[in-house]
Design a protein around this motif. Structure first.
Motif, mmCIF file in Angstrom:
data_model
loop_
_atom_site.group_PDB
_atom_site.id
_atom_site.type_symbol
_atom_site.label_atom_id
_atom_site.label_comp_id
_atom_site.label_asym_id
_atom_site.label_seq_id
_atom_site.Cartn_x
_atom_site.Cartn_y
_atom_site.Cartn_z
ATOM 1 N N VAL A 35 0.831 -1.203 0.000
ATOM 2 C CA VAL A 35 0.000 0.000 0.000
ATOM 3 C C VAL A 35 0.866 1.254 0.000
ATOM 4 C CG1 VAL A 35 -1.633 1.336 1.388
ATOM 5 C CG2 VAL A 35 -2.010 -1.091 1.039
ATOM 6 N N VAL A 36 1.890 1.285 0.832
ATOM 7 C CA VAL A 36 2.774 2.454 0.905
ATOM 8 C C VAL A 36 3.469 2.683 -0.436
ATOM 9 C CG1 VAL A 36 4.921 3.295 1.951
ATOM 10 C CG2 VAL A 36 3.111 2.390 3.394
ATOM 11 N N LYS A 37 3.852 1.601 -1.075
ATOM 12 C CA LYS A 37 4.580 1.717 -2.338
ATOM 13 C C LYS A 37 3.676 2.089 -3.517
ATOM 14 C CE LYS A 37 7.691 -0.925 -5.286
ATOM 15 N NZ LYS A 37 8.350 -2.209 -5.495
ATOM 16 N N THR A 97 0.295 9.340 -1.917
ATOM 17 C CA THR A 97 -0.458 10.152 -0.978
ATOM 18 C C THR A 97 0.358 11.392 -0.625
ATOM 19 O OG1 THR A 97 -1.566 10.210 1.155
ATOM 20 C CG2 THR A 97 0.392 8.841 1.006
ATOM 21 N N ASP A 98 -0.341 12.461 -0.323
ATOM 22 C CA ASP A 98 0.363 13.679 0.082
ATOM 23 C C ASP A 98 0.526 13.750 1.596
ATOM 24 O OD1 ASP A 98 -2.310 13.957 0.562
ATOM 25 O OD2 ASP A 98 -2.448 16.026 -0.129
ATOM 26 N N LYS A 99 0.047 12.747 2.287
ATOM 27 C CA LYS A 99 0.170 12.701 3.745
ATOM 28 C C LYS A 99 1.448 11.963 4.134
ATOM 29 C CE LYS A 99 -4.814 12.610 4.323
ATOM 30 N NZ LYS A 99 -5.956 11.897 4.838
ATOM 31 N N THR A 111 2.902 3.895 8.243
ATOM 32 C CA THR A 111 1.620 3.186 8.264
ATOM 33 C C THR A 111 0.981 3.285 9.639
ATOM 34 O OG1 THR A 111 2.490 1.605 6.671
ATOM 35 C CG2 THR A 111 0.481 0.991 7.791
ATOM 36 N N LYS A 112 -0.321 3.552 9.664
ATOM 37 C CA LYS A 112 -1.101 3.565 10.899
ATOM 38 C C LYS A 112 -2.296 2.641 10.682
ATOM 39 C CE LYS A 112 -3.934 6.965 11.944
ATOM 40 N NZ LYS A 112 -4.466 8.273 12.324
#
Length: 103
Positions: free
Chosen positions: A45-47, A51-53, A85-86
């Protein structure tokens, strides 16, 4: 049953390999396996999702089976071990409830 992820490929194929195991074999989805799936999912997901967050939020619910909480905890720990990641745990939740929560 150990399912090697290298020759199998995607998470969908790993899930299929887990569900198509032989009768009488030990359960394939252990807390350690859930931790590894959480870590792999969060990295994916991160890759793949720009996202701008600073962090990506993953919503996680469970069904009423007795082992659901243990597997959800392991998945959450694996996912949160990835930087950026949260995980938000909603507790007992149906698929439609998760859809509404994540919108």
């Amino acid at each position: 049953q150990y399912v090697s992820h290298l020759p199998v490929g995607s998470i969908l194929n790993i899930a299929h390999s887990i569900t198509s195991r032989e009768a009488g074999s030990p359960p394939a989805l252990t807390p350690f396996a859930a931790y590894c799936l959480g870590h792999a999912f969060a990295k994916m997901v991160v890759k793949q999702i720009p996202t701008d967050k600073d962090e990506v939020t993953i919503c996680l619910g469970t069904d009423p089976r007795e082992h659901g909480m243990r597997l959800a905890d392991a998945f959450s720990r694996g996912a949160e071990s990835v930087e950026g990641t949260k995980v938000i745990f909603t507790g007992l939740a149906s698929t439609p409830a998760m859809f509404e929560f994540c919108r």
